[in-house]
Design a protein around this motif. Structure first.
Motif, short mmCIF file in Angstrom:
data_model
loop_
_atom_site.label_atom_id
_atom_site.label_comp_id
_atom_site.label_asym_id
_atom_site.label_seq_id
_atom_site.Cartn_x
_atom_site.Cartn_y
_atom_site.Cartn_z
N ARG A 1 -23.00 12.69 14.11
CA ARG A 1 -24.33 12.37 14.65
C ARG A 1 -25.27 13.55 14.45
O ARG A 1 -24.87 14.70 14.65
N SER B 1 -32.37 10.80 9.80
CA SER B 1 -32.69 9.37 9.90
C SER B 1 -31.49 8.52 9.48
O SER B 1 -30.51 9.03 8.94
N GLU B 2 -31.62 7.23 9.73
CA GLU B 2 -30.58 6.28 9.30
C GLU B 2 -30.37 6.36 7.79
O GLU B 2 -29.24 6.41 7.32
N SER B 3 -31.45 6.42 7.02
CA SER B 3 -31.32 6.48 5.56
C SER B 3 -30.69 7.80 5.12
O SER B 3 -29.94 7.83 4.13
N VAL C 1 -22.23 3.15 8.89
CA VAL C 1 -23.47 3.83 9.27
C VAL C 1 -24.11 3.02 10.38
O VAL C 1 -24.31 1.81 10.25
N GLY C 2 -24.44 3.69 11.48
CA GLY C 2 -24.99 3.01 12.64
C GLY C 2 -26.48 2.75 12.51
O GLY C 2 -27.10 2.98 11.47
N TRP C 3 -27.09 2.29 13.61
CA TRP C 3 -28.50 1.91 13.61
C TRP C 3 -29.41 3.12 13.66
O TRP C 3 -30.62 3.01 13.52
N THR C 4 -28.84 4.30 13.85
CA THR C 4 -29.61 5.54 13.80
C THR C 4 -28.80 6.52 12.98
O THR C 4 -27.96 6.11 12.20
N ALA C 5 -29.06 7.83 13.11
CA ALA C 5 -28.32 8.83 12.33
C ALA C 5 -26.92 8.99 12.92
O ALA C 5 -26.62 9.94 13.64
N TRP C 6 -26.08 8.04 12.60
CA TRP C 6 -24.75 7.92 13.21
C TRP C 6 -23.78 7.42 12.15
O TRP C 6 -24.07 6.45 11.44
N GLY D 1 -24.77 -5.08 13.73
CA GLY D 1 -24.68 -3.82 13.00
C GLY D 1 -23.87 -3.90 11.72
O GLY D 1 -23.18 -4.88 11.46
N ARG D 2 -23.97 -2.83 10.93
CA ARG D 2 -23.19 -2.76 9.69
C ARG D 2 -21.69 -2.81 9.99
O ARG D 2 -20.91 -3.29 9.17
#
Length: 263
Positions: A152, A157-159, A177-182, A216-217
């Motif tokens: 984390r 960013s997510e990208s 990869v999560g919905w944020t920088a995760w 989510g992914r």
């Protein structure tokens, strides 16, 4: 779907599906899940640890049966959290790679009791409200195999994290990869469908008779595994394209809209 099809079991993601990212809960969704659970098994299938999954299960009245935690690496039986199935891996090589490519990233591993070891504190609520957390060094993070490694960086960013996953050159593990920088790292070949296979075998239900919903992914494999996989309206396009259909977002009670169709 075949006319007259009705699910014999339901699998539900938690965050972004049952509960929004501010931890808000809709009474309409609670009522729909409780009504469904009175008729067929309802299985929570989440990236959360057991420690932060259990209170959610209790809020929905799911006080017995099975839950799938840690993105499929752990399948447990309510109410005590008896482990039915567990998959682990050695994350040390990944930890070293993360430090080379993302030196400021925070990392966490899940302990057997659902608490976390972290290399630095995570933003409030990231690991679930009420999660027990202990800060350790990189060397102390994973002295033994673990069910998951979380990466984390709130400043990315997510990208950025989609690119990070590519740079890490991950081998012998699964990742999401999560919905944020995760970034969630799991044992190779393990995803939510792994735990659901274990759970459905316990219930004697075939995948074709499973209804699954997620946003989510890390829900893609679950949605394609189920006889009917439904993405939430707020899901990324890459999730929606893999689903059989798309429902309303979590803030518009998408889960209730689907469950009310069958139960």
């Amino acid at each position: 779907m075949i006319d007259g099809w009705r699910p014999k079991a339901v699998a539900l993601d938690i965050d972004g599906t049952l509960i929004d990212h501010d931890e808000r809960l809709s009474q309409a969704v609670v009522d729909a899940v409780r009504r469904t659970a009175a008729q067929v098994p309802v299985i929570l299938a989440t990236g959360r640890a057991w420690q932060t999954t259990r209170p959610v299960a209790e809020m929905f009245g799911l006080t017995d049966g099975l839950v799938v935690c840690s993105n499929g690496a752990r399948t447990l039986r309510m109410p005590a959290g008896e482990v039915v199935d567990e998959r682990t891996f050695d994350p040390r090589t990944v930890i070293e790679s993360v430090r080379r490519h993302a030196p400021n990233a925070r990392m966490a591993v899940e302990e057997h009791d659902g608490s976390y070891l972290v290399t630095a504190p995570f933003p409030d609520g990231d690991l679930g409200t009420g999660a027990t957390v202990r800060v350790v060094t990189d060397a102390e993070l994973a002295p033994r195999p673990v069910t998951r490694l979380i990466i984390r960086d709130p400043e990315q960013s997510e990208s950025d994290f989609v690119l990070l996953a590519e740079r890490l050159g991950l081998h012998g593990v699964s990742y999401f990869v999560g919905w944020t920088a995760w970034l969630d790292i799991a044992p190779e070949g393990v995803d939510k469908s792994t735990g659901l296979k274990v759970a459905l075998a316990q219930y004697g239900v075939e995948p074709a008779d499973l209804l699954a919903m997620g946003d989510g992914r890390n829900d893609i494999e679950m949605l394609t595994y189920a006889g009917l996989g439904i993405a939430m309206g707020s899901a990324p396009d890459e999730v929606k394209v893999k689903a059989d259909e798309v429902t309303k977002s979590v803030t518009d009670d998408g889960v209730a809209a689907v469950l009310n169709r069958y139960f």
